[in-house]
Write a protein that holds these residues in place. Sequence first.
Motif, PDB file in Angstrom:
ATOM      1  N   VAL A  80       0.857  -1.185   0.000  1.00  0.00           N
ATOM      2  CA  VAL A  80       0.000   0.000   0.000  1.00  0.00           C
ATOM      3  C   VAL A  80       0.896   1.239   0.000  1.00  0.00           C
ATOM      4  O   VAL A  80       1.647   1.474   0.952  1.00  0.00           O
ATOM      5  CB  VAL A  80      -0.942   0.018   1.215  1.00  0.00           C
ATOM      6  CG1 VAL A  80      -1.983   1.124   1.052  1.00  0.00           C
ATOM      7  CG2 VAL A  80      -1.621  -1.332   1.388  1.00  0.00           C
ATOM      8  N   SER A  81       0.828   1.998  -1.072  1.00  0.00           N
ATOM      9  CA  SER A  81       1.753   3.118  -1.205  1.00  0.00           C
ATOM     10  C   SER A  81       1.071   4.265  -1.959  1.00  0.00           C
ATOM     11  O   SER A  81      -0.150   4.418  -1.894  1.00  0.00           O
ATOM     12  CB  SER A  81       3.040   2.644  -1.892  1.00  0.00           C
ATOM     13  OG  SER A  81       4.041   3.629  -1.856  1.00  0.00           O
ATOM     14  N   HIS A  82       1.864   5.055  -2.657  1.00  0.00           N
ATOM     15  CA  HIS A  82       1.432   6.304  -3.270  1.00  0.00           C
ATOM     16  C   HIS A  82       1.691   6.256  -4.775  1.00  0.00           C
ATOM     17  O   HIS A  82       2.562   5.527  -5.239  1.00  0.00           O
ATOM     18  CB  HIS A  82       2.180   7.468  -2.642  1.00  0.00           C
ATOM     19  CG  HIS A  82       2.150   7.446  -1.145  1.00  0.00           C
ATOM     20  ND1 HIS A  82       1.244   8.167  -0.404  1.00  0.00           N
ATOM     21  CD2 HIS A  82       2.913   6.766  -0.232  1.00  0.00           C
ATOM     22  CE1 HIS A  82       1.442   7.944   0.880  1.00  0.00           C
ATOM     23  NE2 HIS A  82       2.448   7.099   1.012  1.00  0.00           N
ATOM     24  N   GLY A  83       0.952   7.088  -5.525  1.00  0.00           N
ATOM     25  CA  GLY A  83       1.021   7.020  -6.975  1.00  0.00           C
ATOM     26  C   GLY A  83       2.415   7.132  -7.546  1.00  0.00           C
ATOM     27  O   GLY A  83       2.839   6.318  -8.374  1.00  0.00           O
ATOM     28  N   GLY A  84       3.158   8.147  -7.116  1.00  0.00           N
ATOM     29  CA  GLY A  84       4.504   8.335  -7.641  1.00  0.00           C
ATOM     30  C   GLY A  84       5.450   7.223  -7.236  1.00  0.00           C
ATOM     31  O   GLY A  84       6.207   6.691  -8.060  1.00  0.00           O
ATOM     32  N   THR A  85       5.410   6.854  -5.975  1.00  0.00           N
ATOM     33  CA  THR A  85       6.297   5.798  -5.481  1.00  0.00           C
ATOM     34  C   THR A  85       6.003   4.474  -6.161  1.00  0.00           C
ATOM     35  O   THR A  85       6.920   3.716  -6.515  1.00  0.00           O
ATOM     36  CB  THR A  85       6.159   5.662  -3.959  1.00  0.00           C
ATOM     37  OG1 THR A  85       6.503   6.914  -3.346  1.00  0.00           O
ATOM     38  CG2 THR A  85       7.066   4.576  -3.409  1.00  0.00           C
ATOM     39  N   ILE A  86       4.722   4.181  -6.378  1.00  0.00           N
ATOM     40  CA  ILE A  86       4.369   2.944  -7.059  1.00  0.00           C
ATOM     41  C   ILE A  86       4.900   2.942  -8.484  1.00  0.00           C
ATOM     42  O   ILE A  86       5.472   1.945  -8.949  1.00  0.00           O
ATOM     43  CB  ILE A  86       2.837   2.734  -7.041  1.00  0.00           C
ATOM     44  CG1 ILE A  86       2.381   2.402  -5.618  1.00  0.00           C
ATOM     45  CG2 ILE A  86       2.420   1.639  -8.024  1.00  0.00           C
ATOM     46  CD1 ILE A  86       0.880   2.368  -5.445  1.00  0.00           C
ATOM     47  N   ARG A  87       4.750   4.061  -9.191  1.00  0.00           N
ATOM     48  CA  ARG A  87       5.266   4.136 -10.561  1.00  0.00           C
ATOM     49  C   ARG A  87       6.770   3.870 -10.595  1.00  0.00           C
ATOM     50  O   ARG A  87       7.272   3.122 -11.432  1.00  0.00           O
ATOM     51  CB  ARG A  87       4.974   5.501 -11.173  1.00  0.00           C
ATOM     52  CG  ARG A  87       5.561   5.651 -12.587  1.00  0.00           C
ATOM     53  CD  ARG A  87       5.501   7.068 -13.089  1.00  0.00           C
ATOM     54  NE  ARG A  87       4.150   7.491 -13.381  1.00  0.00           N
ATOM     55  CZ  ARG A  87       3.513   8.486 -12.766  1.00  0.00           C
ATOM     56  NH1 ARG A  87       4.124   9.178 -11.818  1.00  0.00           N
ATOM     57  NH2 ARG A  87       2.286   8.808 -13.108  1.00  0.00           N
TER      58      ARG A  87
END
Length: 216
Positions: free
Chosen positions: A155-162
Motif C-alpha cells: 500500500v503506497s502512493h502514486g509516484g512511489t508505485i510508478r
Amino acid sequence: MNGTPFRGRRIVFWRHGQTAWNLEGRFQGSTDIPLTEDGLAQARRSARLLAALRPDSLVSSDLQRTAATAAALAAVTGLEVTHDSGLRETYAGVWQGLTNTEIQERYPEEYRLWRLGEPVRRGGGELNTEVADRAVPVVLDAVKALPDNGTVVVVSHGGTIRMAIGRLLGLDPYHWEALAGLSNCCWSVLGEGARGWRLQEHNAGTLPEPVLGDDV
C-alpha cells in the motif's frame, strides 16, 4: 510435468484512497494528509475485492492515508500490517501543498524539465531514482518472505508505485513516466516470470482476469 501452470509470486501495488488534497489538485508528497470519508469508503470497497486474492502479507507506507487504506484490508483478511517509511511518497520540498497551476507559475523551468523526463529535484526534494532506491528494497524484502506462489499487497502512493514498478521491470528511469498514474484505491499487479517481473494489471479496480490465449 504435472500440467499445473507456473504462477510465481505476485506483488499487488495498491494506491491509497482519496484525500482532500487530491480533490484540490495539491501536490501531497510526504505531507501527512488523511483520507476523506469517500476515501475510507473506497478503501473498504477495494479491500473486499483484494481479499479474494488471499494475500499472504501486507506492507504499507506509514503515512496516515496509506495506513488507513491498509487497515481496511487488514480488517477483512486478519493480516498484520507492516508499516515502512521507505514506501512514502516522494518528498518534494516547497512544491508540497501547491496546486499544479501554482507550481507552473512559481517554478516554470523546474516544472518544464520534470515534464520532459529530466532528473529534477522537485521543490528541492528527492529524485525519482532515490525514491526507487528506498522503496524497492522494502518490496523485495516482503517478496522474499512469501511462500511459493504467494502474494504481497504493498500500500503506497502514486509516484512511489510508478517508480517501484519501473525499477522492478528494468525500465530506464527516463521511461518511468510511460506508466500512467493510479486512480485512488486502484492497483497494479506484477507477477513473477521466468525472466523477471511482468506487469499483469495496471490501474485496475476489479479483480485480475486470467490471460487467455498465447501470451503466457
